[in-house]
Design a protein around this motif. Structure first.
Motif, PDB file in Angstrom:
ATOM      1  N   GLY A 174      12.781  11.332  -1.685  1.00 18.12           N
ATOM      2  CA  GLY A 174      13.041  12.653  -2.262  1.00 18.12           C
ATOM      3  C   GLY A 174      12.419  12.833  -3.633  1.00 18.12           C
ATOM      4  O   GLY A 174      11.979  13.927  -3.984  1.00 18.12           O
ATOM      5  N   GLY A 175      12.361  11.756  -4.399  1.00 12.91           N
ATOM      6  CA  GLY A 175      11.791  11.809  -5.744  1.00 12.91           C
ATOM      7  C   GLY A 175      10.301  11.534  -5.804  1.00 12.91           C
ATOM      8  O   GLY A 175       9.713  11.529  -6.895  1.00 12.91           O
ATOM      9  N   GLY A 176       9.694  11.267  -4.651  1.00  8.91           N
ATOM     10  CA  GLY A 176       8.261  11.022  -4.620  1.00  8.91           C
ATOM     11  C   GLY A 176       7.830   9.688  -5.201  1.00  8.91           C
ATOM     12  O   GLY A 176       6.671   9.525  -5.589  1.00  8.91           O
ATOM     13  N   VAL A 177       8.739   8.713  -5.263  1.00  7.59           N
ATOM     14  CA  VAL A 177       8.414   7.420  -5.859  1.00  7.59           C
ATOM     15  C   VAL A 177       8.573   6.251  -4.887  1.00  7.59           C
ATOM     16  O   VAL A 177       8.533   5.086  -5.306  1.00  7.59           O
ATOM     17  N   ALA A 178       8.736   6.510  -3.604  1.00  8.88           N
ATOM     18  CA  ALA A 178       8.983   5.432  -2.635  1.00  8.88           C
ATOM     19  C   ALA A 178       7.840   4.413  -2.601  1.00  8.88           C
ATOM     20  O   ALA A 178       8.092   3.206  -2.585  1.00  8.88           O
ATOM     21  N   ASP A 179       6.596   4.886  -2.594  1.00  9.95           N
ATOM     22  CA  ASP A 179       5.469   3.946  -2.574  1.00  9.95           C
ATOM     23  C   ASP A 179       5.514   3.012  -3.780  1.00  9.95           C
ATOM     24  O   ASP A 179       5.273   1.806  -3.647  1.00  9.95           O
ATOM     25  N   ALA A 180       5.847   3.538  -4.935  1.00  8.05           N
ATOM     26  CA  ALA A 180       5.908   2.722  -6.148  1.00  8.05           C
ATOM     27  C   ALA A 180       6.984   1.647  -6.040  1.00  8.05           C
ATOM     28  O   ALA A 180       6.785   0.509  -6.479  1.00  8.05           O
ATOM     29  N   PHE A 181       8.118   1.986  -5.456  1.00  8.48           N
ATOM     30  CA  PHE A 181       9.190   1.006  -5.309  1.00  8.48           C
ATOM     31  C   PHE A 181       8.782  -0.127  -4.375  1.00  8.48           C
ATOM     32  O   PHE A 181       8.975  -1.311  -4.697  1.00  8.48           O
ATOM     33  N   PHE A 182       8.228   0.213  -3.214  1.00  6.70           N
ATOM     34  CA  PHE A 182       7.835  -0.831  -2.280  1.00  6.70           C
ATOM     35  C   PHE A 182       6.712  -1.692  -2.856  1.00  6.70           C
ATOM     36  O   PHE A 182       6.702  -2.911  -2.668  1.00  6.70           O
ATOM     37  N   THR A 183       5.798  -1.086  -3.603  1.00  2.76           N
ATOM     38  CA  THR A 183       4.746  -1.856  -4.274  1.00  2.76           C
ATOM     39  C   THR A 183       5.348  -2.783  -5.317  1.00  2.76           C
ATOM     40  O   THR A 183       4.933  -3.944  -5.450  1.00  2.76           O
ATOM     41  N   GLY A 184       6.346  -2.298  -6.044  1.00  2.00           N
ATOM     42  CA  GLY A 184       7.032  -3.129  -7.038  1.00  2.00           C
ATOM     43  C   GLY A 184       7.761  -4.302  -6.404  1.00  2.00           C
ATOM     44  O   GLY A 184       7.749  -5.421  -6.939  1.00  2.00           O
ATOM     45  N   PHE A 185       8.398  -4.061  -5.271  1.00  2.00           N
ATOM     46  CA  PHE A 185       9.074  -5.156  -4.558  1.00  2.00           C
ATOM     47  C   PHE A 185       8.059  -6.215  -4.133  1.00  2.00           C
ATOM     48  O   PHE A 185       8.283  -7.410  -4.289  1.00  2.00           O
ATOM     49  N   TYR A 186       6.956  -5.739  -3.581  1.00  2.00           N
ATOM     50  CA  TYR A 186       5.915  -6.647  -3.101  1.00  2.00           C
ATOM     51  C   TYR A 186       5.384  -7.503  -4.253  1.00  2.00           C
ATOM     52  O   TYR A 186       5.204  -8.718  -4.114  1.00  2.00           O
ATOM     53  N   ALA A 187       5.137  -6.882  -5.392  1.00  2.00           N
ATOM     54  CA  ALA A 187       4.606  -7.607  -6.552  1.00  2.00           C
ATOM     55  C   ALA A 187       5.583  -8.672  -7.048  1.00  2.00           C
ATOM     56  O   ALA A 187       5.175  -9.770  -7.441  1.00  2.00           O
ATOM     57  N   ALA A 188       6.863  -8.384  -7.013  1.00  2.00           N
ATOM     58  CA  ALA A 188       7.866  -9.318  -7.525  1.00  2.00           C
ATOM     59  C   ALA A 188       8.108 -10.505  -6.599  1.00  2.00           C
ATOM     60  O   ALA A 188       8.425 -11.605  -7.058  1.00  2.00           O
ATOM     61  N   LEU A 189       7.945 -10.301  -5.302  1.00  2.00           N
ATOM     62  CA  LEU A 189       8.271 -11.349  -4.336  1.00  2.00           C
ATOM     63  C   LEU A 189       7.210 -12.446  -4.257  1.00  2.00           C
ATOM     64  O   LEU A 189       6.018 -12.174  -4.324  1.00  2.00           O
ATOM     65  N   LYS A 190       7.701 -13.650  -4.048  1.00  2.00           N
ATOM     66  CA  LYS A 190       6.816 -14.779  -3.777  1.00  2.00           C
ATOM     67  C   LYS A 190       6.269 -14.637  -2.361  1.00  2.00           C
ATOM     68  O   LYS A 190       6.909 -14.007  -1.513  1.00  2.00           O
ATOM     69  N   PRO A 191       5.115 -15.240  -2.056  1.00  2.00           N
ATOM     70  CA  PRO A 191       4.651 -15.262  -0.671  1.00  2.00           C
ATOM     71  C   PRO A 191       5.740 -15.873   0.223  1.00  2.00           C
ATOM     72  O   PRO A 191       6.351 -16.879  -0.133  1.00  2.00           O
TER      73      PRO A 191
END
Length: 151
Positions: A37-54
């Motif tokens: 709804g806020g237009g930021v979903a892609d940013a959140f999933f990208t942020g999760f991906y960046a934080a996670l270890k392989p």
């Protein structure tokens, strides 16, 4: 290992949850509809991906819309299709690893006058309808597990 759990603050337009490649698991409960709804979903999933270890895990619990529901209806109702959530995660680089029906509620039709907020615990409805919505209970929810590929 809850003694190592951290809750992070962030900028919703460019969320950084932890140092890059530093966490094993990210969990989110009933938040994705707000990001869509806020237009930021892609940013959140990208942020999760960046934080996670392989090999790290992303767990998502979200209100579930019927397949084929229009995006504007999803934004208004708070219910998202599983496919939309899967698409958001895979666009960020995740792989769908598992699904569970542990949070499913077949009594929820996902078509309430005030969206998901009609149901408990919010109960945004006329007092006369309280018993009807209480009988439905909380929303039907998808439970998805994604992994960050271990390159």
């Amino acid at each position: 290992q809850f003694d190592r759990t951290q809750i992070a603050g962030f900028d919703p337009k460019q969320p950084t949850f932890a140092a890059a490649v530093s966490v094993d698991t990210v969990l989110t409960f009933r938040n994705v509809h707000n990001w869509v709804g806020g237009g930021v979903a892609d940013a959140f999933f990208t942020g999760f991906y960046a934080a996670l270890k392989p090999g790290g895990t992303l767990g998502v619990v979200e209100h579930r819309a019927k397949p084929g529901t229009d995006i504007e209806v999803m934004k208004k109702s708070g219910y998202l299709t599983e496919q939309l959530v899967i698409d958001l995660a895979t666009k960020a680089g995740f792989v769908l690893d598992a699904r569970s029906e542990v949070n499913a509620n077949p009594k929820d039709t996902a078509d309430h006058p005030n969206g998901v907020w009609t149901l408990p615990p919010v109960n945004r409805h006329d007092a006369a309808d309280a018993a009807m919505y209480q009988a439905i209970g909380e929303s039907d929810r998808m439970t998805l597990r994604f992994v960050k590929p271990a390159r």
